[in-house]
Scaffold this active site. Structure first.
Site, PDB file in Angstrom:
ATOM      1  N   HIS A 242      45.644  10.379  47.557  1.00  0.00           N
ATOM      2  CA  HIS A 242      46.105  11.600  46.890  1.00  0.00           C
ATOM      3  C   HIS A 242      46.870  11.222  45.628  1.00  0.00           C
ATOM      4  O   HIS A 242      47.918  10.578  45.700  1.00  0.00           O
ATOM      5  CB  HIS A 242      47.000  12.408  47.832  1.00  0.00           C
TER       6      HIS A 242
ATOM      7  N   MET B  26      50.795  15.431  37.023  1.00  0.00           N
ATOM      8  CA  MET B  26      51.678  16.523  36.613  1.00  0.00           C
ATOM      9  C   MET B  26      51.907  16.463  35.101  1.00  0.00           C
ATOM     10  O   MET B  26      52.132  15.375  34.566  1.00  0.00           O
ATOM     11  CB  MET B  26      53.020  16.392  37.342  1.00  0.00           C
TER      12      MET B  26
ATOM     13  N   HIS C  26      44.829  15.638  42.538  1.00  0.00           N
ATOM     14  CA  HIS C  26      45.492  16.948  42.554  1.00  0.00           C
ATOM     15  C   HIS C  26      46.064  17.216  41.166  1.00  0.00           C
ATOM     16  O   HIS C  26      47.089  16.644  40.792  1.00  0.00           O
ATOM     17  CB  HIS C  26      46.605  16.925  43.617  1.00  0.00           C
TER      18      HIS C  26
ATOM     19  N   MET D 141      49.369  24.515  49.386  1.00  0.00           N
ATOM     20  CA  MET D 141      50.640  23.823  49.180  1.00  0.00           C
ATOM     21  C   MET D 141      51.638  24.293  50.232  1.00  0.00           C
ATOM     22  O   MET D 141      51.817  25.501  50.417  1.00  0.00           O
ATOM     23  CB  MET D 141      51.205  24.124  47.792  1.00  0.00           C
TER      24      MET D 141
ATOM     25  N   GLY E 126      55.257  19.766  42.714  1.00  0.00           N
ATOM     26  CA  GLY E 126      56.012  19.073  41.668  1.00  0.00           C
ATOM     27  C   GLY E 126      56.930  17.983  42.135  1.00  0.00           C
ATOM     28  O   GLY E 126      57.205  17.044  41.383  1.00  0.00           O
ATOM     29  N   PHE E 127      57.395  18.064  43.386  1.00  0.00           N
ATOM     30  CA  PHE E 127      58.346  17.035  43.816  1.00  0.00           C
ATOM     31  C   PHE E 127      58.116  16.646  45.274  1.00  0.00           C
ATOM     32  O   PHE E 127      57.837  17.508  46.108  1.00  0.00           O
ATOM     33  CB  PHE E 127      59.792  17.552  43.658  1.00  0.00           C
ATOM     34  N   ALA E 128      58.275  15.362  45.549  1.00  0.00           N
ATOM     35  CA  ALA E 128      58.224  14.887  46.937  1.00  0.00           C
ATOM     36  C   ALA E 128      59.584  15.163  47.574  1.00  0.00           C
ATOM     37  O   ALA E 128      60.541  15.550  46.902  1.00  0.00           O
ATOM     38  CB  ALA E 128      57.910  13.394  46.935  1.00  0.00           C
ATOM     39  N   GLY E 129      59.651  15.000  48.888  1.00  0.00           N
ATOM     40  CA  GLY E 129      60.934  15.100  49.581  1.00  0.00           C
ATOM     41  C   GLY E 129      61.434  16.501  49.862  1.00  0.00           C
ATOM     42  O   GLY E 129      62.590  16.693  50.245  1.00  0.00           O
TER      43      GLY E 129
ATOM     44  N   GLY F 297      52.594  18.484  51.299  1.00  0.00           N
ATOM     45  CA  GLY F 297      54.043  18.687  51.173  1.00  0.00           C
ATOM     46  C   GLY F 297      54.740  18.690  52.526  1.00  0.00           C
ATOM     47  O   GLY F 297      54.452  19.543  53.354  1.00  0.00           O
TER      48      GLY F 297
ATOM     49  N   GLY G 257      53.255  11.752  52.563  1.00  0.00           N
ATOM     50  CA  GLY G 257      54.073  11.063  51.553  1.00  0.00           C
ATOM     51  C   GLY G 257      55.357  10.532  52.149  1.00  0.00           C
ATOM     52  O   GLY G 257      55.326   9.865  53.188  1.00  0.00           O
TER      53      GLY G 257
ATOM     54  N   SER H 225      57.644  11.924  53.796  1.00  0.00           N
ATOM     55  CA  SER H 225      58.018  12.375  55.158  1.00  0.00           C
ATOM     56  C   SER H 225      56.997  11.937  56.205  1.00  0.00           C
ATOM     57  O   SER H 225      57.178  12.184  57.389  1.00  0.00           O
ATOM     58  CB  SER H 225      58.147  13.901  55.216  1.00  0.00           C
TER      59      SER H 225
HETATM   60  C1  DX5 Z   1      54.213  18.049  46.062  1.00  0.00           C
HETATM   61  C2  DX5 Z   1      54.195  16.565  46.212  1.00  0.00           C
HETATM   62  C3  DX5 Z   1      53.634  16.101  47.546  1.00  0.00           C
HETATM   63  C4  DX5 Z   1      54.461  15.047  48.095  1.00  0.00           C
HETATM   64  C5  DX5 Z   1      54.125  14.731  49.527  1.00  0.00           C
HETATM   65  O1  DX5 Z   1      53.859  18.385  44.753  1.00  0.00           O
HETATM   66  O2  DX5 Z   1      53.441  16.014  45.194  1.00  0.00           O
HETATM   67  O3  DX5 Z   1      52.290  15.637  47.410  1.00  0.00           O
HETATM   68  O4  DX5 Z   1      54.361  13.878  47.337  1.00  0.00           O
HETATM   69  O5  DX5 Z   1      55.113  13.948  49.996  1.00  0.00           O
HETATM   70  P1  DX5 Z   1      56.368  14.502  50.848  1.00  0.00           P
HETATM   71  O6  DX5 Z   1      56.118  14.007  52.247  1.00  0.00           O
HETATM   72  O7  DX5 Z   1      57.559  13.851  50.224  1.00  0.00           O
HETATM   73  O8  DX5 Z   1      56.413  15.986  50.744  1.00  0.00           O
HETATM   74 ZN    ZN Z   2      49.627  16.856  45.683  1.00  0.00          ZN
END
Ligand code: DX5
Ligand code: ZN
Length: 222
Positions: A34, A38, A67, A138, A143-146, A178, A199, A201
């Site tokens: 994946h 962005m 993505h 989604m 946009g963000f992990a975690g 996510g 990711g 998590s």
């Molecule tokens: C959302 C993130 C997810 C993320 C997945 O835009 O791009 O793809 O990396 O990892 P976690 O487990 O941190 O949500």
């Molecule tokens: Zn993604």
């Protein structure tokens, strides 16, 4: 029920040792990579560019799961290296002509997937469903992990799976992206997802090796 597949989010991998990370994923029978792209406009973050995608594609045998979190994605597909067997997803909310994007992806031998944000209803997908190989729901804001999973997205996955099956589109896959933690992965599988973006998590959860996390995740998404 469609076979479950893992798609590690490379933005969460150890990018300073990417070659080693990709080898480990190959050794663990991972189905997709994946790659979150962005543009800093569609989402308030920059991540993984066109050269990165090309380098990964050249370096690894695992199919891509690209993505695109970018504006006007249907006009930018030629910027990216992808082909036979790769998934390419772009956001319904970012596209002025989803059919054009879907067609371009398919013409290049890849598998088209539309993405919807947590707040976007599945109803917007109606005219596109028969044209797609997959839908990416989604489960966090892009946009963000975690982040933490938005619980209502489980209902969207469930309703979408029911809807697809009622239309005879049983082989259209559902991917979730996510906070696919060990606990959430099970709930997402029960709701009807079969491709899991894992990711920070999940596959890269602290305290275990990637191999151990893969084993746990496989059990959760059986
Ligand atoms: C959302 C993130 C997810 C993320 C997945 O835009 O791009 O793809 O990396 O990892 P976690 O487990 O941190 O949500
Ligand atoms: Zn993604």
């Amino acid at each position: 029920m469609l076979q479950s597949k893992l798609s590690p989010s490379l933005m969460c991998a150890d990018l300073m040792h990417l070659g080693r990370e990709l080898k480990i994923l190959e050794q663990n029978g991972i189905e997709y990579l994946h790659l979150d792209v962005m543009d800093g406009v569609f989402v308030p973050n920059y991540m993984l560019g066109t050269d990165f995608v090309k380098r990964v594609k050249d370096a690894c045998s695992i199919p891509l799961d690209l993505h695109l979190m970018v504006t006007n994605p249907e006009e930018k597909l030629s910027w990216f290296a992808f082909g036979e067997g790769d998934y390419v997803s772009f956001h319904y909310e970012a596209s002025s002509d989803p059919v054009r994007g879907i067609r371009t992806i398919r013409e290049r031998g890849a598998k088209p997937m539309l993405v919807i944000k947590p707040e976007t209803p599945i109803s917007v997908l109606e005219e596109f469903l028969p044209l797609l190989d997959g839908v990416l729901v989604m489960t966090v804001r892009p946009g963000f992990a975690g982040q933490k999973m938005i619980p209502e997205t489980l209902d969207k996955i469930h309703d979408l799976r029911q809807w697809l099956d009622s239309l005879g589109l049983d082989d259209v896959e559902i991917e979730c992206d996510g906070n696919v933690s060990f606990e959430n992965a099970r709930k997402m599988r029960e709701a009807g997802a079969n491709i899991f973006v894992v990711g920070s998590s999940g596959i890269y959860a602290k305290g275990n090796s990637v191999e151990e996390n893969v084993k746990i995740l496989r059990r959760k998404i059986l």
